[in-house]
Design a protein around this motif. Structure first.
Motif, mmCIF file in Angstrom:
data_model
loop_
_atom_site.group_PDB
_atom_site.id
_atom_site.type_symbol
_atom_site.label_atom_id
_atom_site.label_comp_id
_atom_site.label_asym_id
_atom_site.label_seq_id
_atom_site.Cartn_x
_atom_site.Cartn_y
_atom_site.Cartn_z
ATOM 1 N N GLY A 85 0.811 -1.209 0.000
ATOM 2 C CA GLY A 85 0.000 0.000 0.000
ATOM 3 C C GLY A 85 0.844 1.259 0.000
ATOM 4 O O GLY A 85 0.510 2.246 -0.669
ATOM 5 N N VAL A 86 1.948 1.241 0.736
ATOM 6 C CA VAL A 86 2.834 2.407 0.813
ATOM 7 C C VAL A 86 3.452 2.701 -0.547
ATOM 8 O O VAL A 86 3.483 3.855 -1.002
ATOM 9 C CB VAL A 86 3.938 2.174 1.874
ATOM 10 N N GLU A 87 3.928 1.673 -1.227
ATOM 11 C CA GLU A 87 4.548 1.859 -2.535
ATOM 12 C C GLU A 87 3.533 2.336 -3.571
ATOM 13 O O GLU A 87 3.814 3.218 -4.389
ATOM 14 C CB GLU A 87 5.191 0.555 -3.001
ATOM 15 N N ALA A 88 2.341 1.742 -3.540
ATOM 16 C CA ALA A 88 1.302 2.125 -4.488
ATOM 17 C C ALA A 88 0.866 3.570 -4.265
ATOM 18 O O ALA A 88 0.669 4.328 -5.223
ATOM 19 C CB ALA A 88 0.109 1.187 -4.367
ATOM 20 N N LEU A 89 0.718 3.962 -3.008
ATOM 21 C CA LEU A 89 0.312 5.327 -2.694
ATOM 22 C C LEU A 89 1.322 6.329 -3.244
ATOM 23 O O LEU A 89 0.944 7.388 -3.765
ATOM 24 C CB LEU A 89 0.152 5.504 -1.188
ATOM 25 N N LEU A 115 -4.234 0.515 0.803
ATOM 26 C CA LEU A 115 -4.018 1.861 0.290
ATOM 27 C C LEU A 115 -4.613 2.897 1.234
ATOM 28 O O LEU A 115 -3.998 3.937 1.510
ATOM 29 C CB LEU A 115 -4.644 1.974 -1.090
ATOM 30 N N ARG A 116 -5.805 2.617 1.729
ATOM 31 C CA ARG A 116 -6.442 3.554 2.655
ATOM 32 C C ARG A 116 -5.642 3.682 3.954
ATOM 33 O O ARG A 116 -5.518 4.780 4.503
ATOM 34 C CB ARG A 116 -7.872 3.092 2.941
ATOM 35 N N ALA A 117 -5.110 2.548 4.422
ATOM 36 C CA ALA A 117 -4.298 2.592 5.643
ATOM 37 C C ALA A 117 -3.045 3.433 5.420
ATOM 38 O O ALA A 117 -2.653 4.241 6.275
ATOM 39 C CB ALA A 117 -3.932 1.173 6.072
ATOM 40 N N ALA A 118 -2.402 3.254 4.266
ATOM 41 C CA ALA A 118 -1.199 4.027 3.954
ATOM 42 C C ALA A 118 -1.535 5.510 3.811
ATOM 43 O O ALA A 118 -0.787 6.377 4.271
ATOM 44 C CB ALA A 118 -0.562 3.506 2.661
ATOM 45 N N ALA A 119 -2.681 5.810 3.185
ATOM 46 C CA ALA A 119 -3.080 7.200 3.000
ATOM 47 C C ALA A 119 -3.343 7.882 4.335
ATOM 48 O O ALA A 119 -2.977 9.048 4.538
ATOM 49 C CB ALA A 119 -4.329 7.270 2.118
ATOM 50 N N GLU A 120 -3.959 7.154 5.240
ATOM 51 C CA GLU A 120 -4.221 7.717 6.564
ATOM 52 C C GLU A 120 -2.923 7.962 7.317
ATOM 53 O O GLU A 120 -2.748 8.999 7.963
ATOM 54 C CB GLU A 120 -5.131 6.778 7.354
ATOM 55 N N GLU A 121 -1.995 7.002 7.210
ATOM 56 C CA GLU A 121 -0.717 7.126 7.910
ATOM 57 C C GLU A 121 0.114 8.276 7.352
ATOM 58 O O GLU A 121 0.743 9.018 8.107
ATOM 59 C CB GLU A 121 0.069 5.818 7.797
ATOM 60 N N GLU A 122 0.084 8.433 6.028
ATOM 61 C CA GLU A 122 0.911 9.457 5.382
ATOM 62 C C GLU A 122 0.210 10.812 5.287
ATOM 63 O O GLU A 122 0.843 11.813 4.954
ATOM 64 C CB GLU A 122 1.307 8.989 3.975
ATOM 65 N N GLY A 123 -1.107 10.824 5.524
ATOM 66 C CA GLY A 123 -1.839 12.073 5.401
ATOM 67 C C GLY A 123 -2.004 12.533 3.968
ATOM 68 O O GLY A 123 -2.046 13.726 3.681
ATOM 69 N N ILE A 124 -2.108 11.572 3.064
ATOM 70 C CA ILE A 124 -2.253 11.867 1.633
ATOM 71 C C ILE A 124 -3.629 11.385 1.180
ATOM 72 O O ILE A 124 -3.954 10.204 1.344
ATOM 73 C CB ILE A 124 -1.155 11.165 0.811
ATOM 74 N N PRO A 125 -4.446 12.244 0.615
ATOM 75 C CA PRO A 125 -5.786 11.815 0.190
ATOM 76 C C PRO A 125 -5.740 10.940 -1.049
ATOM 77 O O PRO A 125 -4.862 11.092 -1.909
ATOM 78 C CB PRO A 125 -6.504 13.139 -0.100
ATOM 79 N N LEU A 126 -6.687 10.028 -1.157
ATOM 80 C CA LEU A 126 -6.828 9.214 -2.352
ATOM 81 C C LEU A 126 -7.562 10.021 -3.427
ATOM 82 O O LEU A 126 -8.217 11.018 -3.134
ATOM 83 C CB LEU A 126 -7.613 7.936 -2.032
#
Length: 502
Positions: A85-89, A115-126
Motif C-alpha cells: 500500500g505504501v509503494e502504491a500510494l 491503500l487507505r491505511a497508507a493514505a491515513e498514515e501518510e496524510g495523503i488523500p486518495l
C-alpha cells in the motif's frame, strides 16, 4: 499512419470486426465496451489530460480500463500489483492521479484497504474517483449511461499523437522511482514494431502472462494485439498447470515470458507437452538464456524462439529475427528494432540508444531526464554491452546495481533504503545472487548497531512489510563492516565476487 490509441481502436473494429479480441469479445464489441468505459470515466469527472491510476492484475477489465482511459483523453498510470500500500500510494500521489481503478482482494491482500491505511498514515488523500473491480464495475459503467457516445467520440478525436499516453513508474539506481512518459505515437510504434517482427496476425492467440502494468505487457502485449488483430488472453498469475491448460483450451500460439517460465513448463511433473503444439512463438529475455534452453524449447515446444532487449524508457530496442540460430538467440538480444539506433559508448562500453520512441522524459524530473538523455538524443541505458559485425547486441554487465528476480527488476538502493529504517541496522548492501529458479535473488549484507541482536528472520520480515515480494532479500549475512572505497562507497563488486566464489 495511425498514431493515437483511440484511432487504433476504431481501426481495429473496422479491420478485424468480429475476430476474437478478448474473452468472448470481437474487436467490434471490444470497441463498444471501451467506449462504455470512456463514458463512465467522463461521468466520474475525468477530464482530458487527467491521469488514471490502475492497480489490478491482468484481466479483461484491465484492458478495457486502459483503452477506455485513452479514449477519454486521459493518461494511464499503471501500478505494480506486487507493491505494498505504501509503494502504491507513492506512485498514485506523485503520478497526480485524479482517478483510481483498483482490484478487490487479490492473492490474499485487500489492495484498497492497504491503500487507505497508507493514505491515513501518510496524510495523503486518495483520488476522488475510486472504482473497485469486479465489485464496483457494473455500477461504474452504469454511471456513464447519461454520457452520449458522441461526447466520448469527441474526446477520442481530440487526442493528438504527441499527447502523453502513459506514465510507467520504475525505480532508479538511487532507489527513487521515476515516471517514464510516453506519447501515443511512441507506444503504438513500438507495439507495431514488436508485432511485425513477431509476425502477429488475427489468427494468433496471445497468452499475456507478463504483467500489464509494465511496458512489455502493455505495449508488446495489449497494444501489439490491438495493431495486429491477435486475440488477447490475459493470465493474472503464472501458474504452470493453469498456463498449460490455457494453452490447450485457447489454442495459444504466442507466449512471451522470462526463461524461468519455459523451464517451469517443461520441467513440471504433470507437463503434457503434446498438448502445447499450438505454440508457434516464444519471446524471452530479461536474463541470460542458455543455448541448451533455446534448443530444448524449439524441440519440446515446437516454437520459434526469439530474444529481445528493452527498458521502460525505450520498451523494445533490439530483437532477434525469425530464423536466427540458437546460439544467436541465446547469446544476443538481437539487432536494432522499432526505429532505434544502437551504439556502444566509450569509455566503459555503455549501451546507448537513440530513436523516435525514446521516452519523452521523466515526470517532473528534468534533471534525471537530462542525465539519461544527452544533448545528441542518446539514451544512456546503464547496461554494458557489445555489438557484433551484424549489429547484434550482447549485454555483458550492468552499470547499475539492478538485478532481475523472476523477470522483475530489483534496484538494491530501494531495498537498502528500506533497511535503513530498521532499528539496529548501521549499514547495508544488497546484491543479486544466482538462483536456479528465479534467475537472481537478493542477498543483504548487514552491519548491526552495537547491542542490537538482529536476526535474519527479523530483517526479512521487516522488508516484507515494506517491499513487494520480489524485492525482499532471500538471505541475510551479518558483517562487522563492509568494504568501501576512498569516498566511502561500498565496493559491491567485492561482495559479488565473494558470493560467486562461495
Amino acid at each position: 499512419m495511425i498514431a493515437t490509441i483511440p484511432a487504433a481502436l476504431a481501426s481495429a473494429a473496422r479491420e478485424f470486426g468480429s475476430a476474437p479480441a478478448l474473452e468472448g469479445l470481437g474487436w467490434d464489441r471490444l470497441f463498444a465496451e471501451v467506449r462504455r468505459v470512456a463514458r463512465a470515466l467522463i461521468a466520474g469527472g475525468i477530464d482530458p489530460g487527467d491521469r488514471l491510476a490502475l492497480w489490478a492484475p491482468n484481466s479483461a477489465p484491465w484492458v478495457l480500463t486502459a483503452l477506455g482511459a485513452s479514449y477519454a483523453g486521459a493518461t494511464l498510470v499503471p501500478v505494480n500489483t506486487r507493491f505494498t500500500g505504501v509503494e502504491a500510494l507513492d506512485v498514485i500521489h506523485r503520478g497526480g492521479a485524479r482517478g483510481l481503478v483498483v482490484t478487490g482482494p487479490f492473492l490474499g491482500t485487500d489492495r484498497l484497504a492497504a491503500l487507505r491505511a497508507a493514505a491515513e498514515e501518510e496524510g495523503i488523500p486518495l483520488p476522488r474517483l475510486v472504482v473497485t473491480i469486479p465489485e464496483g464495475w457494473d455500477d461504474f459503467l452504469a454511471g456513464g449511461e447519461a454520457v452520449p457516445d458522441g461526447e466520448a467520440d469527441a474526446r477520442a478525436a481530440a487526442v493528438r499523437p504527441d499527447d502523453v499516453a502513459d506514465i510507467l513508474f520504475t525505480s532508479g539506481t538511487t532507489g527513487r522511482s521515476k515516471g517514464v512518459m510516453s506519447a501515443h505515437r511512441q507506444s503504438l510504434a513500438v507495439a507495431a514494431a514488436w508485432a511485425g517482427t513477431a509476425g502477429l496476425t488475427p489468427d494468433d492467440r496471445y497468452l499475456v502472462v507478463n504483467p500489464f502494468f509494465n511496458s512489455f505487457g502493455l505495449k508488446a502485449g495489449i497494444l501489439a494485439c490491438l495493431v495486429s488483430g491477435a486475440a488477447i488472453v490475459p493470465q493474472a498469475v503464472f501458474d504452470v498447470p493453469r498456463t498449460m491448460a490455457l494453452i490447450r483450451e485457447e489454442r495459444i500460439t504466442v507466449l512471451p515470458g522470462p526463461p524461468t517460465l519455459y523451464s517451469s513448463l517443461m520441467d513440471h511433473p504433470d507437463a503434457r507437452l503434446d498438448g502445447l503444439t499450438s505454440l508457434r512463438l516464444a519471446v524471452t529475455g530479461a536474463a541470460t538464456v542458455p543455448p541448451a534452453l533455446v534448443e530444448r524449447m524449439r524441440k519440446e515446444l515446437g516454437a520459434e524462439v526469439l530474444t529481445a532487449y528493452g527498458l521502460t524508457e525505450a520498451v523494445v530496442a533490439t530483437m532477434c529475427r525469425p530464423g536466427d540460430d540458437a546460439r544467436t538467440v541465446a547469446e544476443t538480444c538481437g539487432r536494432a528494432a522499432a526505429g532505434f539506433e544502437v551504439r556502444i559508448g566509450e569509455p566503459g562500453g555503455e549501451v546507448l540508444l537513440r530513436g523516435p520512441n525514446t521516452m519523452l522524459g521523466y515526470l517532473d524530473d528534468p534533471a534525471a531526464t537530462a542525465a539519461a538523455i544527452d544533448a545528441e538524443g542518446w539514451l544512456h541505458t546503464g547496461d554494458i554491452g557489445r555489438l557484433d559485425e551484424n549489429g547484434y547486441l550482447t549485454i555483458t554487465d550492468r552499470l547499475k546495481d539492478m538485478y532481475i528476480c523472476g523477470g522483475f527488476n530489483v534496484y538494491p538502493a530501494e531495498v537498502e533504503r528500506a533497511l535503513a529504517r530498521l532499528p539496529g541496522v548501521a549499514e547495508s548492501a544488497v546484491i543479486g545472487v544466482t538462483d536456479p529458479r528465479l534467475g537472481e535473488v537478493g542477498r543483504a549484507y548487514v552491519v548491526r548497531r552495537p547491542d542490537h541482536p538482529l536476526t535474519e528472520a527479523e530483517v526479512v520480515e521487516f522488508c516484507r512489510g515494506r517491499l513487494a515480494g520480489y524485492k525482499v532479500p532471500r538471505s541475510v549475512e551479518f558483517r562487522d563492516g563492509l568494504p568501501h572505497n576512498a569516498s566511502g562507497k561500498v565496493l559491491k563488486y567485492l561482495l559479488r565476487a565473494e558470493a560467486v566464489d562461495g
